[in-house]
Design a protein around this motif. Structure first.
Motif, PDB file in Angstrom:
ATOM      1  N   VAL A  45       0.852  -1.190   0.000  1.00 31.48           N
ATOM      2  CA  VAL A  45       0.000   0.000   0.000  1.00 31.48           C
ATOM      3  C   VAL A  45       0.890   1.242   0.000  1.00 31.48           C
ATOM      4  CG1 VAL A  45      -1.805   1.267   1.215  1.00 31.48           C
ATOM      5  CG2 VAL A  45      -1.818  -1.225   1.230  1.00 31.48           C
ATOM      6  N   GLY A  46       0.726   2.100  -1.007  1.00 29.13           N
ATOM      7  CA  GLY A  46       1.583   3.267  -1.148  1.00 29.13           C
ATOM      8  C   GLY A  46       1.075   4.455  -0.359  1.00 29.13           C
ATOM      9  N   ILE A  47       1.751   4.782   0.742  1.00 28.77           N
ATOM     10  CA  ILE A  47       1.402   5.943   1.565  1.00 28.77           C
ATOM     11  C   ILE A  47       2.640   6.828   1.663  1.00 28.77           C
ATOM     12  CG2 ILE A  47       0.486   6.770   3.756  1.00 28.77           C
ATOM     13  CD1 ILE A  47      -0.701   4.019   4.231  1.00 28.77           C
ATOM     14  N   PRO A  48       2.690   7.932   0.926  1.00 30.80           N
ATOM     15  CA  PRO A  48       3.861   8.810   0.976  1.00 30.80           C
ATOM     16  C   PRO A  48       3.964   9.561   2.302  1.00 30.80           C
ATOM     17  CG  PRO A  48       2.583   9.129  -1.051  1.00 30.80           C
ATOM     18  CD  PRO A  48       1.731   8.342  -0.104  1.00 30.80           C
ATOM     19  N   TYR A  49       5.177  10.018   2.582  1.00 29.49           N
ATOM     20  CA  TYR A  49       5.444  10.801   3.786  1.00 29.49           C
ATOM     21  C   TYR A  49       5.063  12.273   3.605  1.00 29.49           C
ATOM     22  CZ  TYR A  49       8.278   7.002   5.791  1.00 29.49           C
ATOM     23  OH  TYR A  49       8.700   5.812   6.323  1.00 29.49           O
ATOM     24  N   PHE A  50       4.937  12.970   4.733  1.00 30.02           N
ATOM     25  CA  PHE A  50       4.846  14.422   4.722  1.00 30.02           C
ATOM     26  C   PHE A  50       6.196  14.979   4.282  1.00 30.02           C
ATOM     27  CE2 PHE A  50       1.548  13.097   7.606  1.00 30.02           C
ATOM     28  CZ  PHE A  50       0.522  14.008   7.404  1.00 30.02           C
ATOM     29  N   GLY A  56       5.547  20.863   8.922  1.00 24.29           N
ATOM     30  CA  GLY A  56       5.429  19.807   9.908  1.00 24.29           C
ATOM     31  C   GLY A  56       4.476  20.181  11.028  1.00 24.29           C
ATOM     32  N   VAL A  57       4.871  19.892  12.256  1.00 23.61           N
ATOM     33  CA  VAL A  57       3.985  20.154  13.399  1.00 23.61           C
ATOM     34  C   VAL A  57       3.823  21.643  13.687  1.00 23.61           C
ATOM     35  CG1 VAL A  57       4.450  17.913  14.465  1.00 23.61           C
ATOM     36  CG2 VAL A  57       5.886  19.880  15.048  1.00 23.61           C
ATOM     37  N   ASP A  58       4.627  22.468  13.041  1.00 22.23           N
ATOM     38  CA  ASP A  58       4.505  23.916  13.208  1.00 22.23           C
ATOM     39  C   ASP A  58       3.529  24.538  12.209  1.00 22.23           C
ATOM     40  OD1 ASP A  58       6.444  23.997  15.285  1.00 22.23           O
ATOM     41  OD2 ASP A  58       8.051  23.941  13.785  1.00 22.23           O
ATOM     42  N   ALA A  59       2.934  23.718  11.340  1.00 25.37           N
ATOM     43  CA  ALA A  59       2.060  24.236  10.286  1.00 25.37           C
ATOM     44  C   ALA A  59       0.825  24.911  10.863  1.00 25.37           C
ATOM     45  CB  ALA A  59       1.644  23.104   9.355  1.00 25.37           C
TER      46      ALA A  59
END
Length: 206
Positions: A45-50, A56-59
């Motif tokens: 299953v193809g799940i790309p990264y952020f 990141g968490v600062d978005a």
């Protein structure tokens, strides 16, 4: 430092360097989130990264699209630097609207690739139901989030889920930046740009 350019992740060097950044503090928890999704989904299953080049968490803004394309699976990232026209449009429209990518993060309402190796298919109601299940977990990982931009009709299906778990977030409804829409009629690109300028103005408010 590599220059930030559209389609740059077609370069193996750029892709390899980006992979090395997945453990950086601002992106580490999102990388773990994807790893957990991959483990639950099973092999194949193809799940790309952020993208570590995003906030990141600062978005403060989450941009939600429909599902990752084959180029995103190949690069390994949901990124405006992917070598496809939708990513290029995201890159260029964001710059033109004055949105700093470090204030954003990109994701999909269906986090995994759907379709064959060469052609993606449209997300079905079942795809959307399954894809939206981990969204509350993602929202909990983004403490500075102020807005979500829903790009396309399938992404709009996330509105109720977002409102139920994060009623504090401002939602923007926007067309999907695929070439099928952007190049379909004069003025379509400007319609997207108008919404993104509103997003930019909202992010500049303190």
């Amino acid at each position: 430092m590599l220059a930030d350019l559209p389609k740059m992740l077609q370069s193996p060097e750029a892709k390899a360097k980006r992979m090395l950044q997945l453990g950086e503090p601002h992106i580490h928890s999102l990388t773990t989130f994807v790893d957990q999704l991959r483990e639950s989904a099973g092999p194949g299953v193809g799940i790309p990264y952020f993208d570590p080049w995003d906030g990141g968490v600062d978005a403060e803004a989450l941009f939600l699209l429909e599902a990752p394309g084959a180029k995103a699976v190949a690069s390994g990232f949901i990124s405006r630097n992917n070598p496809d026209e939708t990513a290029k449009n995201m890159f260029e429209l964001g710059v033109e609207a004055g949105i700093d990518r470090k204030h954003t993060v990109l994701w999909n309402v269906v986090p995994w690739y759907i379709g064959t190796g060469t052609k993606i298919r449209a997300a079905t109601p079942l795809d959307l139901e399954a894809g939206l299940q981990p969204l509350p977990r993602l929202l909990a990982l983004l403490p500075k989030l102020r807005t979500v931009v829903l790009l396309g009709r399938k992404a709009e299906k996330a509105a109720a889920t977002i409102a139920s778990v994060r009623p504090d977030l401002k939602l923007f409804i926007c067309a999907h930046p695929s070439p099928l829409y952007v190049n379909n009629a004069t003025g379509n690109r400007e319609k997207i740009l108008k919404i993104l300028r509103q997003v930019s103005a909202h992010l500049q408010q303190r």
